[in-house]
Design an enzyme around this catalytic site. Structure first.
Site, PDB file in Angstrom:
ATOM      1  CE  LYS A 218      16.508  -3.633  51.679  1.00 21.26           C
ATOM      2  NZ  LYS A 218      16.601  -4.969  51.028  1.00 21.26           N
TER       3      LYS A 218
ATOM      4  CB  SER B 262      29.718  11.788  52.033  1.00 26.05           C
ATOM      5  OG  SER B 262      29.316  12.984  51.408  1.00 26.05           O
TER       6      SER B 262
ATOM      7  CE1 TYR C  60      30.613  12.051  55.226  1.00 27.37           C
ATOM      8  CE2 TYR C  60      32.383  10.579  54.554  1.00 27.37           C
ATOM      9  CZ  TYR C  60      31.836  11.852  54.637  1.00 27.37           C
ATOM     10  OH  TYR C  60      32.523  12.917  54.114  1.00 27.37           O
TER      11      TYR C  60
END
Length: 118
Positions: free
Chosen positions: A9, A25, A58
């Site tokens: 994270k 993205s 992504y």
């Protein structure tokens, strides 16, 4: 049994730019991608702390050292420069491995420098 767990994270990353006309993205500084153990093309969830928006996309690598966090394509409607976001990558693993797994959590400042590596 296969479990899906937090892999890594980036906490409180600061969006540096948005572009609705770019192939969709989330661009992340290559150094941050490497430090977090993420890989280009990996599916991520992005949680916008400032407006509550959440989206799945992504990873696209931005130049190393650029400190860039770019929101592209349709997701650019969900963030603006200066917004703070949480970028979450997951991994699937067997229960035995999951019990040993320690996620990488990088806390960033307003310039996308790592201030804590938890």
């Amino acid at each position: 049994m296969i479990l899906t767990l937090l892999h890594s994270k980036l906490h409180r990353a600061c969006v540096t730019h948005v572009d609705r006309h770019y192939e969709g993205s989330l661009g992340i500084d290559h150094e941050l991608v490497e430090m977090a153990g993420m890989i280009e093309g990996q599916q991520i969830d992005v949680l916008n702390i400032d407006n509550g928006a959440r989206f799945t996309t992504y990873i696209l690598k931005e130049p190393a050292g650029s400190k860039k966090i770019g929101v592209y394509g349709a997701a650019a409607h969900l963030a603006k420069p200066g917004d703070r976001v949480i970028i979450i990558a997951y991994a699937q693993m067997e229960e035995k491995e999951a019990k040993q797994h320690k996620p990488v959590v990088l806390i960033l400042d307003e310039k996308n420098n790592v201030v804590e590596n938890g």
